[in-house]
Enzyme design. Structure first.
Site, short mmCIF file in Angstrom:
data_model
loop_
_atom_site.label_atom_id
_atom_site.label_comp_id
_atom_site.label_asym_id
_atom_site.label_seq_id
_atom_site.Cartn_x
_atom_site.Cartn_y
_atom_site.Cartn_z
N LYS A 53 0.84 -1.21 0.00
CA LYS A 53 0.00 0.00 0.00
C LYS A 53 0.88 1.25 0.00
O LYS A 53 0.58 2.23 -0.69
CB LYS A 53 -0.94 -0.02 1.22
CG LYS A 53 -2.02 -1.09 1.10
CD LYS A 53 -2.73 -1.43 2.40
CE LYS A 53 -3.63 -2.65 2.18
NZ LYS A 53 -4.30 -3.15 3.36
N GLN A 97 -5.07 -2.27 9.47
CA GLN A 97 -4.79 -3.56 8.83
C GLN A 97 -5.40 -4.68 9.67
O GLN A 97 -5.07 -4.85 10.84
CB GLN A 97 -3.26 -3.75 8.69
CG GLN A 97 -2.87 -5.01 7.94
CD GLN A 97 -3.34 -5.02 6.48
OE1 GLN A 97 -3.18 -4.03 5.78
NE2 GLN A 97 -3.92 -6.12 6.04
N ASP A 120 -10.95 2.09 3.91
CA ASP A 120 -11.35 0.71 3.57
C ASP A 120 -12.86 0.56 3.49
O ASP A 120 -13.36 -0.54 3.18
CB ASP A 120 -10.81 -0.26 4.63
CG ASP A 120 -9.55 -0.98 4.17
OD1 ASP A 120 -9.24 -0.94 2.95
OD2 ASP A 120 -8.88 -1.59 5.02
#
Ligand code: NAP
Length: 291
Positions: A53, A97, A120
């Site tokens: 990322k 994460q 996200d």
């Protein structure tokens, strides 16, 4: 191999190249998009995803803000890191994460995020907007993997409206939001969401025009489960480390022989993974555009 290989690397590159002008326009008006990541622990898969990322961010000229905590971090320490990311003006979007180490309440941590910075699309407010059918780039972020799957189907010209889709796996990041996304007005698929208690999974899959496997069981989907010509998108990732070389190999949920039956195949690796990362970049840019 008879199936058309859906190339996630090339498709992700196309998605990212379309962001370049938007990022330049943001910078011209003094807005600098910045991606934050919060990683707790040292899971090898998570380390590699977070590194990827940040590589994408650097490639696109997006600021990278990386916060790593040890696996021993307490829930209070994770909370404090989330509050700091919410307050950091350099961070226009960030991700936690997943999975977090056992003992830390993932849902509570996601709920603590500023929904406007949730890159996200997993904050309850953004998932709620997905349920309401009002999310999308202009309003609020979509979860990255489902958005990447739909983008891939569309760019390869696979018809979705009215088609039978079987999604195997009902996890938070892939299966559950993908079912909601594919059944919304405008995409109009007919979706069956299968899971570990589904009776006769092979039979369900045989009826599908599009199969998405998001489970984490290597080779689960067999060639004789697949309707000839169907589009099969592999999402599952199992990391297998070679004891001699120490190198990790990624294995998907779809048996390689499916390539002889399917019309389209998105493989692991090189399929949905790069698309997930590209959609994350798109979410970070869109969040900065909303400022
Ligand atoms: P998850 O939350 O653990 O969900 C797995 C799902 O698979 C569950 O719904 C489970 O059913 C179902 N399942 C387990 N065994 C099954 C079986 N034998 N037959 C049918 N269904 C079965 O995992 P996730 O986070 O959704 O991720 C799924 C996979 O996708 C993982 O391998 C993950 O690494 C991968 N992934 C890849 C990307 C990417 O970008 N490529 C992104 C996210 C995730 P129950 O609900 O009944 O337990």
């Amino acid at each position: 191999m008879t199936a058309v290989r859906m190339d996630g690397v090339a498709t992700a590159a196309a998605v990212k190249s379309e962001l370049v002008d938007r990022i330049a326009a943001l910078k011209a008006r003094g807005v600098f998009p910045g991606l934050g990541t919060l990683l707790v622990g040292t899971d090898p898969g998570s380390l590699s995803y977070v590194a990827g990322k940040h590589r994408d961010s650097v490639e696109l000229g997006i600021e990278s803000i990386r916060v790593d905590l040890p696996a021993t971090a307490t829930e209070d320490e994770v909370r404090a890191a989330i509050v700091a990311l919410n307050d950091d003006p350099a961070v226009t979007g960030y991700i936690i994460q997943l999975p977090l180490p056992a003992g830390i309440d993932e849902n509570a941590m996601l709920e603590l995020m500023d929904p406007a910075k949730d890159a996200d699309g997993l904050h309850p407010m953004n998932l709620g907007r997905l349920v309401l059918g009002v999310s999308g780039e202009l309003d609020s972020p979509l979860p990255c993997t489902p958005a990447g799957l739909v983008e891939m189907l569309q760019r390869y010209g696979v018809p979705i409206a009215g088609r039978r889709v079987v999604v195997i796996g009902r996890g938070l990041t892939v299966g559950r939001p993908l079912g909601l996304l594919l059944t919304r007005k405008g995409l109009d698929a007919t979706v069956t969401l299968a899971h570990s208690r589904t009776v006769d999974l092979a039979d369900e899959v045989r009826r599908a025009d599009i199969v998405v496997a998001a489970v984490g069981v290597p080779g689960l989907v067999k060639a004789d489960w697949v309707k000839p010509g169907a589009a099969v998108l592999d999402v599952g990732i199992t990391r297998r480390v070679n004891e001699v070389t120490g190198k990790a190999k990624l294995i998907g949920d779809v048996d390689p022989e499916v390539a002889e039956v399917a019309g389209f195949l998105s493989p692991v690796p090189g399929g949905v993974g790069p698309m997930t990362r590209a959609m994350l970049m798109a979410n970070v840019v869109a969040a900065a555009e909303r400022l």
